[in-house]
Design a protein around this motif. Structure first.
Motif, PDB file in Angstrom:
ATOM      1  N   SER A 132       0.799  -1.141  -0.046  1.00 41.19           N
ATOM      2  CA  SER A 132       0.041   0.010   0.301  1.00 41.19           C
ATOM      3  C   SER A 132       0.691   1.409   0.031  1.00 41.19           C
ATOM      4  O   SER A 132       2.004   1.292   0.466  1.00 41.19           O
ATOM      5  CB  SER A 132      -0.831  -0.086   1.266  1.00 41.19           C
ATOM      6  N   ASP A 133       0.301   2.587  -0.519  1.00 41.77           N
ATOM      7  CA  ASP A 133       0.792   3.683  -0.373  1.00 41.77           C
ATOM      8  C   ASP A 133       1.046   4.288   0.988  1.00 41.77           C
ATOM      9  O   ASP A 133       1.304   5.634   1.008  1.00 41.77           O
ATOM     10  CB  ASP A 133       0.400   4.770  -1.725  1.00 41.77           C
ATOM     11  N   PHE A 134       0.409   3.490   1.993  1.00 43.65           N
ATOM     12  CA  PHE A 134       0.346   3.911   3.271  1.00 43.65           C
ATOM     13  C   PHE A 134       1.810   4.303   3.949  1.00 43.65           C
ATOM     14  O   PHE A 134       2.672   3.510   3.401  1.00 43.65           O
ATOM     15  CB  PHE A 134      -0.348   3.070   3.998  1.00 43.65           C
ATOM     16  N   ASP A 135       1.873   5.305   4.829  1.00 44.43           N
ATOM     17  CA  ASP A 135       3.320   5.530   5.329  1.00 44.43           C
ATOM     18  C   ASP A 135       3.266   5.217   6.951  1.00 44.43           C
ATOM     19  O   ASP A 135       2.697   6.068   7.530  1.00 44.43           O
ATOM     20  CB  ASP A 135       3.837   6.990   4.790  1.00 44.43           C
ATOM     21  N   PRO A 136       3.943   4.199   7.297  1.00 45.52           N
ATOM     22  CA  PRO A 136       3.888   4.037   8.653  1.00 45.52           C
ATOM     23  C   PRO A 136       4.528   5.038   9.351  1.00 45.52           C
ATOM     24  O   PRO A 136       4.346   5.170  10.753  1.00 45.52           O
ATOM     25  CB  PRO A 136       4.563   2.760   8.891  1.00 45.52           C
ATOM     26  N   LYS A 137       5.715   5.655   8.888  1.00 44.87           N
ATOM     27  CA  LYS A 137       6.336   6.563   9.512  1.00 44.87           C
ATOM     28  C   LYS A 137       5.665   7.739  10.267  1.00 44.87           C
ATOM     29  O   LYS A 137       4.651   8.345   9.523  1.00 44.87           O
ATOM     30  CB  LYS A 137       7.650   7.162   8.724  1.00 44.87           C
ATOM     31  N   GLY A 138       5.585   8.151  11.428  1.00 39.71           N
ATOM     32  CA  GLY A 138       5.010   9.083  12.256  1.00 39.71           C
ATOM     33  C   GLY A 138       3.567   8.812  12.538  1.00 39.71           C
ATOM     34  O   GLY A 138       2.797   9.532  13.148  1.00 39.71           O
ATOM     35  N   LYS A 139       3.209   7.587  12.455  1.00 40.53           N
ATOM     36  CA  LYS A 139       1.975   7.219  12.826  1.00 40.53           C
ATOM     37  C   LYS A 139       2.166   6.585  14.261  1.00 40.53           C
ATOM     38  O   LYS A 139       2.908   5.888  14.531  1.00 40.53           O
ATOM     39  CB  LYS A 139       1.334   6.055  11.664  1.00 40.53           C
ATOM     40  N   SER A 140       0.913   6.450  14.898  1.00 43.84           N
ATOM     41  CA  SER A 140       1.037   5.805  16.294  1.00 43.84           C
ATOM     42  C   SER A 140       0.739   4.440  16.353  1.00 43.84           C
ATOM     43  O   SER A 140       0.259   3.860  14.911  1.00 43.84           O
ATOM     44  CB  SER A 140      -0.093   6.465  17.206  1.00 43.84           C
ATOM     45  N   ASP A 141       0.946   3.689  16.997  1.00 41.07           N
ATOM     46  CA  ASP A 141       0.582   2.274  16.898  1.00 41.07           C
ATOM     47  C   ASP A 141      -0.861   1.901  16.761  1.00 41.07           C
ATOM     48  O   ASP A 141      -1.139   0.809  15.943  1.00 41.07           O
ATOM     49  CB  ASP A 141       1.145   1.389  18.641  1.00 41.07           C
ATOM     50  N   GLN A 142      -1.870   2.641  17.324  1.00 40.77           N
ATOM     51  CA  GLN A 142      -3.204   2.470  17.312  1.00 40.77           C
ATOM     52  C   GLN A 142      -3.495   2.870  15.686  1.00 40.77           C
ATOM     53  O   GLN A 142      -4.510   2.074  14.951  1.00 40.77           O
ATOM     54  CB  GLN A 142      -3.845   3.548  18.321  1.00 40.77           C
ATOM     55  N   GLU A 143      -2.964   3.862  15.162  1.00 39.80           N
ATOM     56  CA  GLU A 143      -3.205   4.207  13.656  1.00 39.80           C
ATOM     57  C   GLU A 143      -2.599   2.940  12.889  1.00 39.80           C
ATOM     58  O   GLU A 143      -3.380   2.597  11.969  1.00 39.80           O
ATOM     59  CB  GLU A 143      -2.532   5.472  13.337  1.00 39.80           C
ATOM     60  N   ILE A 144      -1.720   2.626  13.097  1.00 34.43           N
ATOM     61  CA  ILE A 144      -1.075   1.405  12.282  1.00 34.43           C
ATOM     62  C   ILE A 144      -2.004  -0.021  12.437  1.00 34.43           C
ATOM     63  O   ILE A 144      -2.218  -0.564  11.657  1.00 34.43           O
ATOM     64  CB  ILE A 144       0.495   1.130  12.694  1.00 34.43           C
ATOM     65  N   MET A 145      -2.337  -0.132  13.812  1.00 35.06           N
ATOM     66  CA  MET A 145      -3.213  -1.139  13.907  1.00 35.06           C
ATOM     67  C   MET A 145      -4.499  -1.058  12.993  1.00 35.06           C
ATOM     68  O   MET A 145      -4.871  -2.133  12.381  1.00 35.06           O
ATOM     69  CB  MET A 145      -3.601  -1.693  15.398  1.00 35.06           C
ATOM     70  N   ARG A 146      -5.029   0.109  13.204  1.00 33.99           N
ATOM     71  CA  ARG A 146      -6.480   0.264  12.353  1.00 33.99           C
ATOM     72  C   ARG A 146      -6.090   0.017  11.127  1.00 33.99           C
ATOM     73  O   ARG A 146      -7.264  -0.440  10.229  1.00 33.99           O
ATOM     74  CB  ARG A 146      -6.940   1.680  12.816  1.00 33.99           C
ATOM     75  N   PHE A 147      -4.984   0.497  10.286  1.00 33.67           N
ATOM     76  CA  PHE A 147      -4.902   0.479   8.975  1.00 33.67           C
ATOM     77  C   PHE A 147      -4.548  -1.055   8.652  1.00 33.67           C
ATOM     78  O   PHE A 147      -5.241  -1.502   7.703  1.00 33.67           O
ATOM     79  CB  PHE A 147      -3.655   1.138   8.584  1.00 33.67           C
ATOM     80  N   CYS A 148      -3.756  -1.426   9.287  1.00 29.73           N
ATOM     81  CA  CYS A 148      -3.702  -3.153   9.006  1.00 29.73           C
ATOM     82  C   CYS A 148      -4.682  -3.980   9.098  1.00 29.73           C
ATOM     83  O   CYS A 148      -5.143  -4.837   8.372  1.00 29.73           O
ATOM     84  CB  CYS A 148      -2.529  -3.449  10.286  1.00 29.73           C
ATOM     85  N   GLN A 149      -5.783  -3.533  10.138  1.00 29.67           N
ATOM     86  CA  GLN A 149      -7.074  -4.422  10.246  1.00 29.67           C
ATOM     87  C   GLN A 149      -8.011  -4.166   8.854  1.00 29.67           C
ATOM     88  O   GLN A 149      -8.248  -4.930   8.424  1.00 29.67           O
ATOM     89  CB  GLN A 149      -7.666  -4.033  11.532  1.00 29.67           C
ATOM     90  N   SER A 150      -7.882  -2.832   8.551  1.00 31.42           N
ATOM     91  CA  SER A 150      -8.702  -2.649   7.450  1.00 31.42           C
ATOM     92  C   SER A 150      -8.036  -3.276   6.219  1.00 31.42           C
ATOM     93  O   SER A 150      -8.774  -3.617   5.325  1.00 31.42           O
ATOM     94  CB  SER A 150      -8.732  -0.835   6.992  1.00 31.42           C
ATOM     95  N   PHE A 151      -6.903  -3.120   6.016  1.00 30.93           N
ATOM     96  CA  PHE A 151      -5.959  -3.722   4.841  1.00 30.93           C
ATOM     97  C   PHE A 151      -6.340  -5.329   4.747  1.00 30.93           C
ATOM     98  O   PHE A 151      -6.692  -5.766   3.885  1.00 30.93           O
ATOM     99  CB  PHE A 151      -4.533  -3.690   5.059  1.00 30.93           C
TER     100      PHE A 151
END
Length: 448
Positions: A132-151
């Motif tokens: 994905s073109d999602f950038d994990p840099k600068g994201k919180s753990d909660q944001e990364i978790m929500r993105f991964c779950q949606s992916f």
């Protein structure tokens, strides 16, 4: 002009016309096609069945939106992809990359390369890639978790231990794999073999973290051993400071080399005393800081903006472990001028086509990524085997298997190159050796 040359040119023209806005994919295809003519001449059945047209078209190409919510409650959306390119040898296998640069061209190039890389391991896995073109840099753990779950909510429809087994790549480490696996488990029930690169707590494999970096060094170790030489006492350049670079540095130092460089997206450091690996790991793996933090704590180090390969530095070994096309032709000339005799790719296609050709034509031992960095996917396949057996092998056992696989890959590349009268042309050796396995399987399986 021979019939084989005409056939290759026809395929190239067709692909360039179909995908004119996919430069990375076109580069990968052009590099591959430029080396396989001798094999095609020995195997006319490939042209007779127009196998290259089938091979260069993905079996399945998935693109989907990934909606997620940030910590401020705002709605966000990214693009998700999975390229299931070829399953002639087994389930699709290849990493997931989360990075702003991700697009269809980059993932198609990576998936195409993965077909032959996986074939070279000798293990039953096909080629795929995603991300994905999602950038994990600068994201919180909660944001990364929500993105991964949606992916995974979308990706879970198209993967499985006998269908498609993703792993990690740039931007996707143990944290992201954990969140992805947790969501898959909730949606489809527990199946350890659906993802590799998992944390050890739920059936990941020891040595997987180190595998790509260790593997590229093992490839060079066997290359040098073939000449009654070794790595000890040699000066090495390494680009990157992620997982592959860190563990390439670790294995190089273990075998007695002095590694004087590493880099990130902003610049690079030179430490003539040798990279302080424990400090580098602390900065990149624990504190997740930029490399400028290294020079603030290490008086012997200097930091420079720009590309490592633009600097005049004397060394014998070069390990580009950052990203695609980091070495152009001018950088290749600079490396040769400064004494580099071996270039081993820890990243995928870090040398441009012109740079690769320059290395080969000037007698440099150029070890292409599809061969030299196959250690990561090799251990991923070993992780699949452990999961299927409900076993977990020791670090030493997996490491020994990895070393053995890299020796076999080196030998296959060398023997194939010699067989076609181009000794030490590992690009030709890797392409033909991997392609032969895939082509034979595809012909036996028919037009599918």
């Amino acid at each position: 002009m021979s019939n084989t040359t005409n056939y290759i040119q026809k395929i190239q023209t067709k692909i360039h016309e179909n995908d004119p806005h996919q430069p990375e994919f076109l580069q990968a295809v052009d590099e591959f096609l430029s080396t396989i003519a001798p094999f095609l001449e020995d195997h006319p059945e490939i042209e007779q069945n127009d196998l290259l047209s089938v091979l260069t078209e993905p079996e399945r190409l998935l693109q989907f939106r990934v909606p997620w919510q940030d910590d401020q409650g705002n709605w966000q959306v990214n693009r998700g992809y999975r390229i299931q390119f070829n399953s002639a040898l087994g389930p699709y296998k290849g990493g997931l990359r989360f990075h702003p640069s991700v697009n269809l061209s980059i993932l198609k190039f990576l998936a195409f390369e993965q077909i032959f890389k996986n074939a070279l391991t000798g293990l039953p896995i096909g080629g795929g890639k995603g991300g994905s073109d999602f950038d994990p840099k600068g994201k919180s753990d909660q944001e990364i978790m929500r993105f991964c779950q949606s992916f995974m909510l979308e990706l879970s429809k198209y993967i499985g231990p006998n269908l498609d087994v993703p792993a990690g790549d740039i931007g996707v480490g143990g944290r992201e794999i954990g969140y992805l696996f947790g969501m898959y488990k909730r949606l489809r029930s527990y199946d350890a073999g659906v993802l590799t690169g998992k944390p050890l707590e739920f059936w990941g494999s020891l040595t997987r973290t180190e595998a790509t970096g260790y593997g590229v060094v093992y490839f060079v170790k066997h290359l040098l051993a073939d000449q009654q030489k070794n790595i000890e006492g040699r000066k090495a350049l390494v680009s990157g400071s992620g997982n592959v670079a860190i563990y390439a540095i670790e294995k190089l130092q273990e075998l007695g080399a002095t590694v004087i460089s590493c880099s990130d997206s902003n610049g690079y450091i030179i430490d003539e005393n040798g990279i302080d690996l424990s400090l580098l790991k602390e900065i990149k793996e624990v504190r997740r800081e930029r490399l400028t933090a290294y020079v603030n704590e290490k008086a012997s180090a200097q930091y420079f903006e720009g590309s490592l390969w633009d600097k005049e530095i004397s060394a014998e070994l070069a390990f580009p472990c950052a990203t695609q096309n980091e070495i152009d032709e001018e950088a290749a000339k600079r490396l040769v001028r400064n004494g580099v005799s071996v270039v081993a790719e820890g990243a995928n296609m870090p040398a441009s086509l012109e740079a690769a050709n320059y290395f080969v034509s000037n007698g440099i031992y150029y070890c292409p990524g599809k061969a030299a960095n196959a250690g990561g996917v090799a251990v991923s396949a070993l992780e699949m085997s452990q999961n299927a057996q409900r076993l977990q092998w020791t670090f030493a056992e997996v490491d020994a298997r990895l070393d053995g696989i890299m020796k076999e890959i080196y030998q296959a590349c060398y023997d194939t190159a010699v067989n076609y009268g181009q000794k030490n042309n590992f690009v030709l050796g890797a392409n033909i050796s991997g392609f032969e396995k895939v082509a034979k399987a595809m012909l036996r399986q028919g037009l599918v």
